[in-house]
Design a protein around this motif. Structure first.
Motif, PDB file in Angstrom:
ATOM      1  N   HIS A  47       0.844  -1.195   0.000  1.00 37.60           N
ATOM      2  CA  HIS A  47       0.000   0.000   0.000  1.00 37.60           C
ATOM      3  C   HIS A  47       0.878   1.243   0.000  1.00 37.60           C
ATOM      4  O   HIS A  47       1.901   1.298   0.702  1.00 37.60           O
ATOM      5  CB  HIS A  47      -0.914   0.003   1.229  1.00 37.60           C
ATOM      6  CG  HIS A  47      -1.649  -1.288   1.436  1.00 37.60           C
ATOM      7  ND1 HIS A  47      -2.837  -1.589   0.795  1.00 37.60           N
ATOM      8  CD2 HIS A  47      -1.348  -2.369   2.199  1.00 37.60           C
ATOM      9  CE1 HIS A  47      -3.244  -2.792   1.160  1.00 37.60           C
ATOM     10  NE2 HIS A  47      -2.353  -3.282   2.012  1.00 37.60           N
ATOM     11  N   GLN A  48       0.464   2.228  -0.779  1.00 38.39           N
ATOM     12  CA  GLN A  48       1.202   3.473  -0.885  1.00 38.39           C
ATOM     13  C   GLN A  48       0.218   4.641  -0.984  1.00 38.39           C
ATOM     14  O   GLN A  48      -0.652   4.647  -1.857  1.00 38.39           O
ATOM     15  CB  GLN A  48       2.122   3.465  -2.115  1.00 38.39           C
ATOM     16  CG  GLN A  48       2.902   4.747  -2.316  1.00 38.39           C
ATOM     17  CD  GLN A  48       3.937   4.979  -1.226  1.00 38.39           C
ATOM     18  OE1 GLN A  48       4.630   4.057  -0.829  1.00 38.39           O
ATOM     19  NE2 GLN A  48       4.038   6.204  -0.759  1.00 38.39           N
ATOM     20  N   GLU A  49       0.368   5.613  -0.090  1.00 36.35           N
ATOM     21  CA  GLU A  49      -0.482   6.802  -0.148  1.00 36.35           C
ATOM     22  C   GLU A  49       0.105   7.803  -1.134  1.00 36.35           C
ATOM     23  O   GLU A  49       1.280   8.168  -1.038  1.00 36.35           O
ATOM     24  CB  GLU A  49      -0.602   7.435   1.241  1.00 36.35           C
ATOM     25  CG  GLU A  49      -1.560   8.612   1.275  1.00 36.35           C
ATOM     26  CD  GLU A  49      -1.790   9.138   2.675  1.00 36.35           C
ATOM     27  OE1 GLU A  49      -2.582  10.095   2.819  1.00 36.35           O
ATOM     28  OE2 GLU A  49      -1.179   8.589   3.618  1.00 36.35           O
ATOM     29  N   PRO A  77      -7.792   4.183  -4.490  1.00 37.31           N
ATOM     30  CA  PRO A  77      -8.406   4.288  -3.154  1.00 37.31           C
ATOM     31  C   PRO A  77      -9.886   3.944  -3.117  1.00 37.31           C
ATOM     32  O   PRO A  77     -10.414   3.601  -2.050  1.00 37.31           O
ATOM     33  CB  PRO A  77      -8.170   5.763  -2.792  1.00 37.31           C
ATOM     34  CG  PRO A  77      -6.966   6.155  -3.565  1.00 37.31           C
ATOM     35  CD  PRO A  77      -7.058   5.408  -4.846  1.00 37.31           C
ATOM     36  N   LYS A 100      -6.715  11.308  -4.530  1.00 41.25           N
ATOM     37  CA  LYS A 100      -5.754  11.173  -3.455  1.00 41.25           C
ATOM     38  C   LYS A 100      -6.168  10.035  -2.535  1.00 41.25           C
ATOM     39  O   LYS A 100      -7.354   9.846  -2.253  1.00 41.25           O
ATOM     40  CB  LYS A 100      -5.670  12.473  -2.657  1.00 41.25           C
ATOM     41  CG  LYS A 100      -4.745  12.410  -1.454  1.00 41.25           C
ATOM     42  CD  LYS A 100      -4.755  13.713  -0.691  1.00 41.25           C
ATOM     43  CE  LYS A 100      -3.870  13.643   0.555  1.00 41.25           C
ATOM     44  NZ  LYS A 100      -3.893  14.904   1.336  1.00 41.25           N
ATOM     45  N   GLY A 101      -5.193   9.261  -2.064  1.00 38.84           N
ATOM     46  CA  GLY A 101      -5.498   8.171  -1.151  1.00 38.84           C
ATOM     47  C   GLY A 101      -4.472   7.063  -1.228  1.00 38.84           C
ATOM     48  O   GLY A 101      -3.380   7.236  -1.777  1.00 38.84           O
ATOM     49  N   VAL A 102      -4.846   5.923  -0.669  1.00 42.10           N
ATOM     50  CA  VAL A 102      -3.949   4.763  -0.597  1.00 42.10           C
ATOM     51  C   VAL A 102      -4.190   3.862  -1.806  1.00 42.10           C
ATOM     52  O   VAL A 102      -5.303   3.361  -2.006  1.00 42.10           O
ATOM     53  CB  VAL A 102      -4.167   3.978   0.711  1.00 42.10           C
ATOM     54  CG1 VAL A 102      -3.275   2.739   0.735  1.00 42.10           C
ATOM     55  CG2 VAL A 102      -3.885   4.871   1.920  1.00 42.10           C
TER      56      VAL A 102
END
Length: 222
Positions: A47-49, A77, A100-102
């Protein structure tokens, strides 16, 4: 990388140090490399934000195990699948984030019931920063020193890519050689056991030909 003598003379030690630091810093920015073991019937996720409007690139390759293939998918996300491939030996995927998000990317070996896999991947986030701070806004030609820094930077990138490629090829070839060596060893042991069994059978068969058969008793006495 060789540097012309006139350039070396015009390049003080402090300037050379700063140039080298900028080159290495630009090469290391925003990248993650990892080699992982993927057991049979298993799945590994990462997982990467990320911010919106950011570019990321995922490169992966199966180094060893089975038919050198793996399933891979990437989700945003919102849980939307933006990339999915099955039984791939290697691939590359680039994407510009919209939200924007994971973000999640997973490698799956669930289709295999007994083969462990070794998977290498390289996850790069964002565009590479300019080698020189004001390079994108320059209106004048690059100096000899700046041109040399850019040339060295491109050469270092090519060297790193080549080293990664040959390192993966060497690991894959070593895995195949070890697998072939194991098969040859097992086959040799099997042939040895068969040879012993056939030899013992031949000895017993020949022995039965020369064994004296005594006549059965019970004749009437006189």
């Amino acid at each position: 990388v060789p540097v012309p003598g006139s350039l070396r003379a015009a390049m003080p030690g402090a300037v050379r140090t700063l140039c080298l630091a900028a080159l290495l810093g630009a090469l290391r920015a925003g990248g993650t490399e990892l080699t992982l073991e993927l057991p049979d019937s298993a799945q590994r996720c990462f997982h990467q934000e990320l911010e919106s409007g950011v570019k990321f690139t995922l490169d992966y390759q199966v180094i060893s195990g089975g038919h050198y293939d793996v399933d891979c998918y990437v989700e945003d996300p919102n849980g939307k699948t933006i990339y999915q491939e099955t039984k791939k030996q290697y691939d590359s995927f680039s994407h510009h984030t919209e939200v924007k998000g994971v973000y999640t990317f997973c490698f799956s070996n669930e289709f295999s019931t007994f083969s462990h896999k070794i998977v290498y991947f390289d996850f790069q986030v964002g565009d590479e920063p300019p080698i020189l701070p004001d390079m994108s806004n320059r209106v004048t030609a690059l100096t000899q020193l700046e041109s040399a820094c850019v040339t060295i930077h491109e050469m270092l990138k090519a060297v790193i890519d080549s080293q990664t490629h040959y390192r993966l090829r060497e690991a894959q070839d070593r895995s195949r050689a070890e697998e072939l060596n194991g098969r040859v060893s097992y086959w040799s042991v099997g042939e040895t056991l068969i040879l012993f069994a056939v030899s013992i059978g031949q000895v017993l068969l020949l022995k039965s030909f020369f064994t004296e058969k005594r006549p059965s008793g019970g004749g009437a006495g006189t």
